[in-house]
Design an enzyme around this catalytic site. Sequence first.
Site, PDB file in Angstrom:
ATOM      1  CD  GLN A   1      -3.930   9.927   7.547  1.00  0.00           C
ATOM      2  OE1 GLN A   1      -3.645   9.673   8.708  1.00  0.00           O
ATOM      3  NE2 GLN A   1      -3.310   9.361   6.534  1.00  0.00           N
TER       4      GLN A   1
ATOM      5  CE  LYS B   1      -6.442   0.052   5.752  1.00  0.00           C
ATOM      6  NZ  LYS B   1      -5.726   0.603   6.825  1.00  0.00           N
ATOM      7  CG  ASP B   2      -5.366   5.556   6.717  1.00  0.00           C
ATOM      8  OD1 ASP B   2      -5.658   5.098   7.813  1.00  0.00           O
ATOM      9  OD2 ASP B   2      -4.473   5.060   5.993  1.00  0.00           O
TER      10      ASP B   2
ATOM     11  N   GLY C   1       0.834  -1.210   0.000  1.00  0.00           N
ATOM     12  CA  GLY C   1       0.000   0.000   0.000  1.00  0.00           C
ATOM     13  C   GLY C   1       0.862   1.251   0.000  1.00  0.00           C
ATOM     14  CG  HIS C   2       3.269   2.214   3.394  1.00  0.00           C
ATOM     15  ND1 HIS C   2       3.262   1.069   4.159  1.00  0.00           N
ATOM     16  CD2 HIS C   2       2.707   3.179   4.156  1.00  0.00           C
ATOM     17  CE1 HIS C   2       2.731   1.346   5.348  1.00  0.00           C
ATOM     18  NE2 HIS C   2       2.383   2.607   5.372  1.00  0.00           N
TER      19      HIS C   2
HETATM   20  P1  AMP Z   1       0.562   4.740   7.633  1.00  0.00           P
HETATM   21  O1  AMP Z   1       1.982   4.297   7.581  1.00  0.00           O
HETATM   22  O2  AMP Z   1      -0.384   3.657   8.041  1.00  0.00           O
HETATM   23  O3  AMP Z   1       0.372   6.030   8.378  1.00  0.00           O
HETATM   24  O4  AMP Z   1       0.157   5.067   6.131  1.00  0.00           O
HETATM   25  C1  AMP Z   1       0.891   5.991   5.378  1.00  0.00           C
HETATM   26  C2  AMP Z   1       0.137   6.307   4.118  1.00  0.00           C
HETATM   27  O5  AMP Z   1      -0.050   5.109   3.373  1.00  0.00           O
HETATM   28  C3  AMP Z   1      -1.265   6.884   4.391  1.00  0.00           C
HETATM   29  O6  AMP Z   1      -1.527   7.910   3.441  1.00  0.00           O
HETATM   30  C4  AMP Z   1      -2.148   5.704   4.161  1.00  0.00           C
HETATM   31  O7  AMP Z   1      -3.475   6.032   3.768  1.00  0.00           O
HETATM   32  C5  AMP Z   1      -1.416   4.985   3.045  1.00  0.00           C
HETATM   33  N1  AMP Z   1      -1.811   3.584   3.002  1.00  0.00           N
HETATM   34  C6  AMP Z   1      -1.741   2.686   4.021  1.00  0.00           C
HETATM   35  N2  AMP Z   1      -2.254   1.504   3.643  1.00  0.00           N
HETATM   36  C7  AMP Z   1      -2.666   1.671   2.354  1.00  0.00           C
HETATM   37  C8  AMP Z   1      -3.303   0.820   1.392  1.00  0.00           C
HETATM   38  N3  AMP Z   1      -3.620  -0.446   1.678  1.00  0.00           N
HETATM   39  N4  AMP Z   1      -3.577   1.326   0.176  1.00  0.00           N
HETATM   40  C9  AMP Z   1      -3.270   2.618  -0.128  1.00  0.00           C
HETATM   41  N5  AMP Z   1      -2.679   3.464   0.729  1.00  0.00           N
HETATM   42  C10 AMP Z   1      -2.383   2.996   1.952  1.00  0.00           C
END
Ligand code: AMP
Length: 277
Positions: A158, A154-155, A33-34
């Site tokens: 946010q 995903k968020d 995802g990242h």
């Molecule tokens: P996090 O490390 O969980 O704070 O996520 C960092 C970024 O990655 C945020 O913008 C999330 O929305 C995005 N993100 C996390 N998981 C996914 C996913 N499965 N698909 C798309 N973006 C994601």
Amino acid sequence: MKLIKTTAELIDALVAVRGTIALVPTMGALHDGHLSLISAAHADSDSDNDVVIASIFVNPLQFAQLGNCDDYRNYPRDVDADAQLLESAGVDFVFAPEVAEMYPLRTPEVWVSTGEMGSQLEGASRPGHFDGVATVVTKLFNLIRPHRAYFGQKDAQQLAIIRRMVHDLNLRVDIRAVPISRGADGLAESSRNQHLSASDRRKALALPTTLTALRDRRIDLDQARDQLRNCPGVDMDYLEVVSPDTLQPITWPPTAPALALGAITVGGTRLIDNMDI
Ligand code: AMP
């Protein structure tokens, strides 16, 4: 790729940068995802990013009790493995500061307040979470001054709050949304998925399955909530249909584009997901 740990090094490195800067903020424990956000920053068709910067920071402000909780302590961390992944993904700089580097005077006095948008849905279960997110994202924007910043759908809450913050505070950054990346089984990729056993993961599929049925209008919102509540081993926190921009609830059936969001806990792991309706 250069790994940067301090704000002084970051500012030095950025002085030499010419052209358009793309920022991908993360908390690390990177997954596909990242990496889809990094690819989007490289492949944006209507823009040309000269430099792609990823940040890795597990921000205590967005966890309960300002990080003095198990969720913060147990959040998966592996900066070296993340840096390797980011290097292979072609990122130019990784900014991975320690907490004391971001908050040298400890907890800030001045925060970004996210109001009603930040106090419902995820915010109802995690009071102060989105104020912590908005505050750290503002700090990253001020330190890095990116032209574009990439956030995952995903968020979705946010993303809506960050867009509103950019609008309300006249921040000069273009926010780009990237679709949710899912595993082959349909579960949205998340750093927290590594806490799930194989059987928990199967149970967690109830969330995307229910959202899909709702999206396809095979069930209505009440039936969707009942379906999720009745799944063994799944503890439903909420399932709501809202306006994607304001996050205000929409009565079922929606007559305009809407967003269905849900949160569940499975085996002690809290998971969120959403779909456009
Ligand atoms: P996090 O490390 O969980 O704070 O996520 C960092 C970024 O990655 C945020 O913008 C999330 O929305 C995005 N993100 C996390 N998981 C996914 C996913 N499965 N698909 C798309 N973006 C994601």
